[in-house]
Design a protein around this motif. Structure first.
Motif, mmCIF file in Angstrom:
data_model
loop_
_atom_site.group_PDB
_atom_site.id
_atom_site.type_symbol
_atom_site.label_atom_id
_atom_site.label_comp_id
_atom_site.label_asym_id
_atom_site.label_seq_id
_atom_site.Cartn_x
_atom_site.Cartn_y
_atom_site.Cartn_z
ATOM 1 N N ILE A 22 0.839 -1.209 0.000
ATOM 2 C CA ILE A 22 0.000 0.000 0.000
ATOM 3 C C ILE A 22 0.871 1.256 0.000
ATOM 4 O O ILE A 22 0.598 2.220 -0.721
ATOM 5 N N THR A 26 1.174 2.944 -5.999
ATOM 6 C CA THR A 26 -0.160 2.569 -6.473
ATOM 7 C C THR A 26 -0.115 1.219 -7.172
ATOM 8 O O THR A 26 -0.982 0.360 -6.969
ATOM 9 N N PHE A 29 0.216 -1.820 -4.879
ATOM 10 C CA PHE A 29 -1.070 -2.035 -4.214
ATOM 11 C C PHE A 29 -2.041 -2.763 -5.147
ATOM 12 O O PHE A 29 -2.674 -3.757 -4.764
ATOM 13 N N SER A 148 -9.433 3.670 -2.446
ATOM 14 C CA SER A 148 -8.109 4.154 -2.040
ATOM 15 C C SER A 148 -7.750 5.461 -2.737
ATOM 16 O O SER A 148 -6.805 6.144 -2.340
ATOM 17 N N TYR A 154 -4.461 8.802 -5.522
ATOM 18 C CA TYR A 154 -4.222 7.681 -4.619
ATOM 19 C C TYR A 154 -3.799 8.182 -3.241
ATOM 20 O O TYR A 154 -2.892 8.989 -3.112
ATOM 21 N N ASN A 155 -4.491 7.698 -2.220
ATOM 22 C CA ASN A 155 -4.200 8.099 -0.848
ATOM 23 C C ASN A 155 -4.117 6.853 0.026
ATOM 24 O O ASN A 155 -5.152 6.295 0.429
ATOM 25 N N PRO A 156 -2.894 6.376 0.302
ATOM 26 C CA PRO A 156 -2.754 5.135 1.080
ATOM 27 C C PRO A 156 -3.368 5.212 2.472
ATOM 28 O O PRO A 156 -3.732 4.190 3.052
ATOM 29 N N ILE A 159 -6.974 3.569 2.676
ATOM 30 C CA ILE A 159 -7.081 2.107 2.715
ATOM 31 C C ILE A 159 -6.460 1.542 3.991
ATOM 32 O O ILE A 159 -6.961 0.575 4.567
#
Length: 296
Positions: A22, A26, A29, A148, A154-156, A159
């Motif tokens: 993650i 991206t 993941f 996510s 994308y923002n870890p 998630i």
């Protein structure tokens, strides 16, 4: 090696692999959850006696096509516009596709809930098996990837926060249930779950949601109260629908006459055993994000 040690080591490896993929990128993941999807389809096909090769090929192709197109939609749109000198509104088309996929998933989730509470079902029809493969297994993995990204990139943290809530709910539901649990939650499917354990999981998940919002997500101070409310609601969604997802998988295992969906994780069972809550929760969280987006 005793059972507790095996369980601890395999759990630590699973969490480390999950967090590393993650946080790394991206792509890592997406790839890891693609691998998880393949294993989950294999385990589910074993449970309900589906053709494994066809099921894996179907799930993998659907996941790859939708996730990759969705992930690269901005680049794809720009490329097509430049190539054909016209206005391709691919992003809008993808949003419409998301709504269609969400509607299909929600309908099949309702079918899963009816399946859970319908006592007389001891055999599952072929058509239902493939519907479950689509809406209970494959599409939720796609929504895990989609949530996510939040509303943009994308923002870890999103998630990771979701998994922390699920782990908190599961852990404290077990601990509270084992300590003071007396009233069975749904004995005919999962004899060990108790109402007290369920409520304990809800309370501690809500607390975790508050802490995640306050100290991990690091909201803008002007919107901190809104963020806390959002993550508290997510915690409640996780607690309720995560428990339902766990019970639904238990129903599949009970009909199949097995204790675990697989044996890839010593002491824990299969990947489906580890992800049964998150795959049922993910479409609901995605729906919640869409509601927030349109309301705001």
């Amino acid at each position: 090696m005793n059972e507790t040690l095996k369980r601890t080591i395999s759990g630590a490896v699973y969490i480390a692999l999950l967090l590393a993929s993650i946080l790394f990128s991206t792509e890592s993941f997406i790839v890891l959850f693609g691998i998880f999807l393949i294993i989950t389809i294999y385990e589910f096909s074993n449970l309900v006696k589906l053709n494994k090769i066809f099921s894996i090929a179907f799930g993998t192709l659907l996941y790859s096509a939708i996730v990759l197109v969705g992930h690269y939609n901005k680049q794809t749109t720009a490329y097509l516009n430049n190539l054909f000198k016209s206005d391709f509104d691919l992003i809008t088309n993808i949003q419409e596709l998301n709504m269609v996929l969400l509607a299909v998933t929600i309908v099949i989730a309702i079918k899963c809930i009816l399946f859970l509470f319908y006592d007389s079902v001891q055999q599952i029809s072929i058509s239902s098996k493939y519907l479950y493969l689509l809406g209970y297994i494959t599409l939720p993995f796609i929504f895990i990837v989609k949530i996510s990204f939040g509303t943009s990139d994308y923002n870890p943290k999103i998630i990771i926060g979701l998994f922390v809530l699920i782990w908190t709910n599961d852990t404290f539901a077990y601990l509270v249930g084992k300590s003071i649990g007396k009233h069975k939650l749904f004995e005919r499917v999962s004899p060990k779950k108790t109402i007290e354990g369920f409520l304990g999981g809800v309370v501690f998940a809500a607390l975790a949601g508050f802490l995640i919002s306050k100290f991990y997500i690091q909201p803008n101070p002007a919107f901190s109260n809104k963020s806390i409310l959002i993550w508290t609601i997510i915690a409640l969604i996780v607690s309720v629908f995560g428990t339902i997802g766990d019970l639904i998988e238990s129903k599949f295992k009970r009909i199949a006459g097995v204790k675990d969906s697989g044996s890839i994780m010593p002491g824990h069972g299969g990947i489906l055993d580890r992800l049964d809550s998150v795959i049922f929760v993910a479409p609901i969280i995605f729906l919640f994000y869409q509601i927030l987006y349109y309301v705001s």
